[in-house]
Design a protein around this motif. Structure first.
Motif, PDB file in Angstrom:
ATOM      1  N   ALA A  71       0.782  -1.318   0.065  1.00 41.87           N
ATOM      2  CA  ALA A  71       0.005   0.096   0.093  1.00 41.87           C
ATOM      3  C   ALA A  71       0.696   1.436   0.043  1.00 41.87           C
ATOM      4  O   ALA A  71       0.557   2.199  -0.710  1.00 41.87           O
ATOM      5  N   ALA A  72       1.989   1.024   0.665  1.00 35.55           N
ATOM      6  CA  ALA A  72       2.817   2.363   0.911  1.00 35.55           C
ATOM      7  C   ALA A  72       3.552   2.692  -0.508  1.00 35.55           C
ATOM      8  O   ALA A  72       3.649   3.653  -1.031  1.00 35.55           O
ATOM      9  N   ILE A  73       4.042   1.634  -1.188  1.00 36.89           N
ATOM     10  CA  ILE A  73       4.770   1.604  -2.449  1.00 36.89           C
ATOM     11  C   ILE A  73       3.542   2.075  -3.324  1.00 36.89           C
ATOM     12  O   ILE A  73       3.758   3.026  -4.352  1.00 36.89           O
ATOM     13  N   PHE A  74       2.497   1.655  -3.534  1.00 37.98           N
ATOM     14  CA  PHE A  74       1.260   2.125  -4.598  1.00 37.98           C
ATOM     15  C   PHE A  74       1.058   3.595  -4.245  1.00 37.98           C
ATOM     16  O   PHE A  74       0.752   4.294  -5.279  1.00 37.98           O
ATOM     17  N   ARG A  75       0.755   4.065  -3.002  1.00 42.44           N
ATOM     18  CA  ARG A  75       0.712   5.556  -2.814  1.00 42.44           C
ATOM     19  C   ARG A  75       1.602   6.397  -3.368  1.00 42.44           C
ATOM     20  O   ARG A  75       1.200   7.387  -3.984  1.00 42.44           O
ATOM     21  N   ARG A  76       2.789   6.076  -3.466  1.00 41.97           N
ATOM     22  CA  ARG A  76       4.050   6.607  -3.934  1.00 41.97           C
ATOM     23  C   ARG A  76       4.269   6.521  -5.505  1.00 41.97           C
ATOM     24  O   ARG A  76       4.661   7.441  -6.185  1.00 41.97           O
ATOM     25  N   SER A  77       4.025   5.140  -6.059  1.00 40.18           N
ATOM     26  CA  SER A  77       4.237   4.900  -7.500  1.00 40.18           C
ATOM     27  C   SER A  77       3.164   4.878  -8.409  1.00 40.18           C
ATOM     28  O   SER A  77       3.275   5.008  -9.637  1.00 40.18           O
ATOM     29  N   ARG A  78       1.826   4.726  -8.038  1.00 40.35           N
ATOM     30  CA  ARG A  78       0.712   4.657  -8.612  1.00 40.35           C
ATOM     31  C   ARG A  78      -0.015   6.014  -8.766  1.00 40.35           C
ATOM     32  O   ARG A  78      -0.223   6.491  -7.911  1.00 40.35           O
ATOM     33  N   ALA A  79      -0.406   6.324  -9.974  1.00 35.63           N
ATOM     34  CA  ALA A  79      -1.227   7.466 -10.160  1.00 35.63           C
ATOM     35  C   ALA A  79      -2.584   7.549  -9.437  1.00 35.63           C
ATOM     36  O   ALA A  79      -3.005   6.548  -9.168  1.00 35.63           O
ATOM     37  N   ALA A  80      -2.890   8.849  -9.017  1.00 38.88           N
ATOM     38  CA  ALA A  80      -4.232   8.751  -8.208  1.00 38.88           C
ATOM     39  C   ALA A  80      -5.505   8.185  -8.940  1.00 38.88           C
ATOM     40  O   ALA A  80      -6.267   7.502  -8.090  1.00 38.88           O
ATOM     41  N   GLY A  81      -5.613   8.221 -10.288  1.00 38.14           N
ATOM     42  CA  GLY A  81      -6.681   7.644 -10.771  1.00 38.14           C
ATOM     43  C   GLY A  81      -6.565   6.307 -11.168  1.00 38.14           C
ATOM     44  O   GLY A  81      -7.201   5.417 -11.958  1.00 38.14           O
ATOM     45  N   ASP A  82      -5.566   5.483 -10.660  1.00 40.04           N
ATOM     46  CA  ASP A  82      -5.258   4.026 -10.909  1.00 40.04           C
ATOM     47  C   ASP A  82      -6.130   3.243  -9.561  1.00 40.04           C
ATOM     48  O   ASP A  82      -5.674   3.251  -8.569  1.00 40.04           O
ATOM     49  N   ARG A  84      -5.642   0.108  -8.968  1.00 38.51           N
ATOM     50  CA  ARG A  84      -5.031  -0.642  -8.389  1.00 38.51           C
ATOM     51  C   ARG A  84      -4.412  -0.111  -6.898  1.00 38.51           C
ATOM     52  O   ARG A  84      -3.944  -0.952  -6.172  1.00 38.51           O
ATOM     53  N   ARG A  85      -4.404   1.274  -6.724  1.00 38.50           N
ATOM     54  CA  ARG A  85      -3.817   1.909  -5.371  1.00 38.50           C
ATOM     55  C   ARG A  85      -4.612   0.993  -4.392  1.00 38.50           C
ATOM     56  O   ARG A  85      -4.145   1.085  -3.299  1.00 38.50           O
ATOM     57  N   ALA A  86      -5.876   0.826  -4.537  1.00 37.53           N
ATOM     58  CA  ALA A  86      -6.813   0.333  -3.464  1.00 37.53           C
ATOM     59  C   ALA A  86      -6.665  -1.178  -2.937  1.00 37.53           C
ATOM     60  O   ALA A  86      -6.992  -1.468  -1.850  1.00 37.53           O
ATOM     61  N   PHE A  87      -6.025  -1.852  -3.851  1.00 39.78           N
ATOM     62  CA  PHE A  87      -6.132  -3.431  -3.557  1.00 39.78           C
ATOM     63  C   PHE A  87      -5.358  -3.902  -2.346  1.00 39.78           C
ATOM     64  O   PHE A  87      -5.917  -4.728  -1.755  1.00 39.78           O
ATOM     65  N   PRO A  88      -4.107  -3.356  -2.156  1.00 47.48           N
ATOM     66  CA  PRO A  88      -3.398  -3.773  -0.869  1.00 47.48           C
ATOM     67  C   PRO A  88      -4.522  -3.272   0.179  1.00 47.48           C
ATOM     68  O   PRO A  88      -4.315  -4.045   1.393  1.00 47.48           O
ATOM     69  N   ASP A  89      -4.888  -2.184   0.368  1.00 48.82           N
ATOM     70  CA  ASP A  89      -5.752  -1.763   1.227  1.00 48.82           C
ATOM     71  C   ASP A  89      -7.027  -2.731   1.669  1.00 48.82           C
ATOM     72  O   ASP A  89      -7.603  -3.093   2.464  1.00 48.82           O
ATOM     73  N   LEU A  90      -7.703  -3.004   0.535  1.00 49.91           N
ATOM     74  CA  LEU A  90      -8.781  -3.917   0.415  1.00 49.91           C
ATOM     75  C   LEU A  90      -8.344  -5.266   1.160  1.00 49.91           C
ATOM     76  O   LEU A  90      -8.951  -5.823   1.864  1.00 49.91           O
ATOM     77  N   SER A  91      -7.188  -5.652   0.534  1.00 53.44           N
ATOM     78  CA  SER A  91      -6.723  -7.011   1.092  1.00 53.44           C
ATOM     79  C   SER A  91      -6.271  -6.955   2.697  1.00 53.44           C
ATOM     80  O   SER A  91      -6.799  -7.691   3.241  1.00 53.44           O
ATOM     81  N   LEU A  92      -5.923  -5.469   3.086  1.00 44.55           N
ATOM     82  CA  LEU A  92      -5.559  -5.667   4.379  1.00 44.55           C
ATOM     83  C   LEU A  92      -6.675  -5.506   5.176  1.00 44.55           C
ATOM     84  O   LEU A  92      -6.642  -5.808   6.316  1.00 44.55           O
ATOM     85  N   ASP A 110     -12.157   1.713   4.099  1.00 47.91           N
ATOM     86  CA  ASP A 110     -12.526   3.025   3.864  1.00 47.91           C
ATOM     87  C   ASP A 110     -11.510   3.737   2.776  1.00 47.91           C
ATOM     88  O   ASP A 110     -11.980   4.244   1.913  1.00 47.91           O
ATOM     89  N   SER A 111     -10.215   3.570   3.201  1.00 48.74           N
ATOM     90  CA  SER A 111      -9.273   3.919   2.130  1.00 48.74           C
ATOM     91  C   SER A 111      -9.341   3.074   0.957  1.00 48.74           C
ATOM     92  O   SER A 111      -9.107   3.975  -0.169  1.00 48.74           O
ATOM     93  N   ALA A 112      -9.630   2.010   1.059  1.00 50.29           N
ATOM     94  CA  ALA A 112      -9.930   1.423  -0.517  1.00 50.29           C
ATOM     95  C   ALA A 112     -11.113   1.821  -1.282  1.00 50.29           C
ATOM     96  O   ALA A 112     -10.969   2.125  -2.360  1.00 50.29           O
ATOM     97  N   LEU A 113     -12.198   1.992  -0.396  1.00 48.07           N
ATOM     98  CA  LEU A 113     -13.657   2.324  -0.979  1.00 48.07           C
ATOM     99  C   LEU A 113     -13.259   4.093  -1.457  1.00 48.07           C
ATOM    100  O   LEU A 113     -13.919   4.123  -2.659  1.00 48.07           O
ATOM    101  N   GLU A 114     -12.635   4.661  -0.837  1.00 47.36           N
ATOM    102  CA  GLU A 114     -12.475   6.019  -1.310  1.00 47.36           C
ATOM    103  C   GLU A 114     -11.858   6.175  -2.774  1.00 47.36           C
ATOM    104  O   GLU A 114     -12.060   6.693  -3.567  1.00 47.36           O
ATOM    105  N   VAL A 115     -10.887   5.394  -3.138  1.00 46.13           N
ATOM    106  CA  VAL A 115     -10.070   5.088  -4.270  1.00 46.13           C
ATOM    107  C   VAL A 115     -10.969   4.649  -5.257  1.00 46.13           C
ATOM    108  O   VAL A 115     -10.798   4.984  -6.401  1.00 46.13           O
TER     109      VAL A 115
END
Length: 186
Positions: A71-82, A84-92, A110-115
Motif C-alpha cells: 500500500a505504501a509503495i502504491f501510494r508513491r508509485s501509482r497515479a491517483a486515478g489508478d 490498483r492503488r486500492a487493492f492492498p488496502d482492500l486485502s489489508l 474506507d481507504s480502499a473504498l475512497e479510491v
C-alpha cells in the motif's frame, strides 16, 4: 530471472500450491528490489500477491506487513486515478478482520473504498467487497446499524458478479448478519 520466478509463482498459485508459491514470491520480491529498487511498483505488485498467498496460508501477521508495504509503495508509485492503488488496502481490511482488528479493518476498507469509488464504476465487484468488509468491521465493532446499508449494497452486486471467494465471503457474512437481526429475507 525475475519474470520467470514470478510466472512460476503464478502457475503455483493457480495449481493451489501456496507454500511453494509463497517461496517463489519471496524470491521474486528480493529480485525485483535488487533490479528495480525497493519502492518500484512491481515490488508492490509482488508484495500484494505474496500477501494474498500468506493470508491463504494463515500467516496473517506476515500478510499484514506485505499488504502494508504494498500500500505504501502504491501510494508513491501509482497515479491517483489508478484503482490498483486500492487493492492492498482492500486485502489489508480482510487481514485485519481475520486478526480481529475491526478498527484497522474499517480504516483500510474506507481507504480502499475512497479510491475505488473515484476510479471504477459503482457496480464493480471490488467496490462491493470494500463495502462488505466495511460492514463486517461495523458488526465486529458492535455497531450493527452502520452495517445494514453497506451489506445491502454489496450483496446486490456480488449476488450477480465478482470472484467466487469474495462473493461467498460477503454473502455468508450478510446472511449471518441478517439472521442475527432476525430478518426474514437474506
Amino acid at each position: 530471472r525475475l519474470v520467470q520466478v514470478n510466472n512460476y509463482a503464478v502457475m503455483l498459485i493457480n495449481a493451489g500450491n501456496d507454500e511453494r508459491a509463497e517461496e517463489m514470491l519471496a524470491e521474486a520480491v528480493s529480485l525485483a528490489e535488487q533490479a528495480r529498487g525497493p519502492d518500484h511498483s512491481s515490488v508492490g505488485d509482488l508484495l500484494q500477491n505474496r500477501g494474498v498467498v500468506l493470508t491463504r496460508l494463515g500467516r496473517l501477521e506476515e500478510a499484514r506487513l506485505a499488504h502494508e508495504r504494498a500500500a505504501a509503495i502504491f501510494r508513491r508509485s501509482r497515479a491517483a486515478g489508478d484503482p490498483r492503488r486500492a487493492f492492498p488496502d482492500l486485502s489489508l481490511a480482510g487481514v485485519h478482520l481475520a486478526l480481529e482488528q475491526p478498527r484497522a479493518a474499517l480504516a483500510a476498507a474506507d481507504s480502499a473504498l475512497e479510491v475505488l469509488l473515484a476510479t471504477l464504476p459503482a457496480e464493480h465487484y471490488a467496490i462491493a467487497v470494500a463495502r462488505c468488509r466495511r460492514a463486517r468491521s461495523w458488526v465486529a465493532l458492535g455497531q450493527a446499524a452502520e452495517a445494514a446499508n453497506p451489506f445491502a449494497r454489496a450483496t446486490a452486486i456480488l449476488a450477480e458478479t465478482g470472484e467466487p471467494t469474495y462473493r461467498r465471503e460477503c454473502l455468508t457474512a450478510a446472511a449471518d448478519f441478517s439472521e442475527s437481526r432476525g430478518d426474514n429475507a437474506h
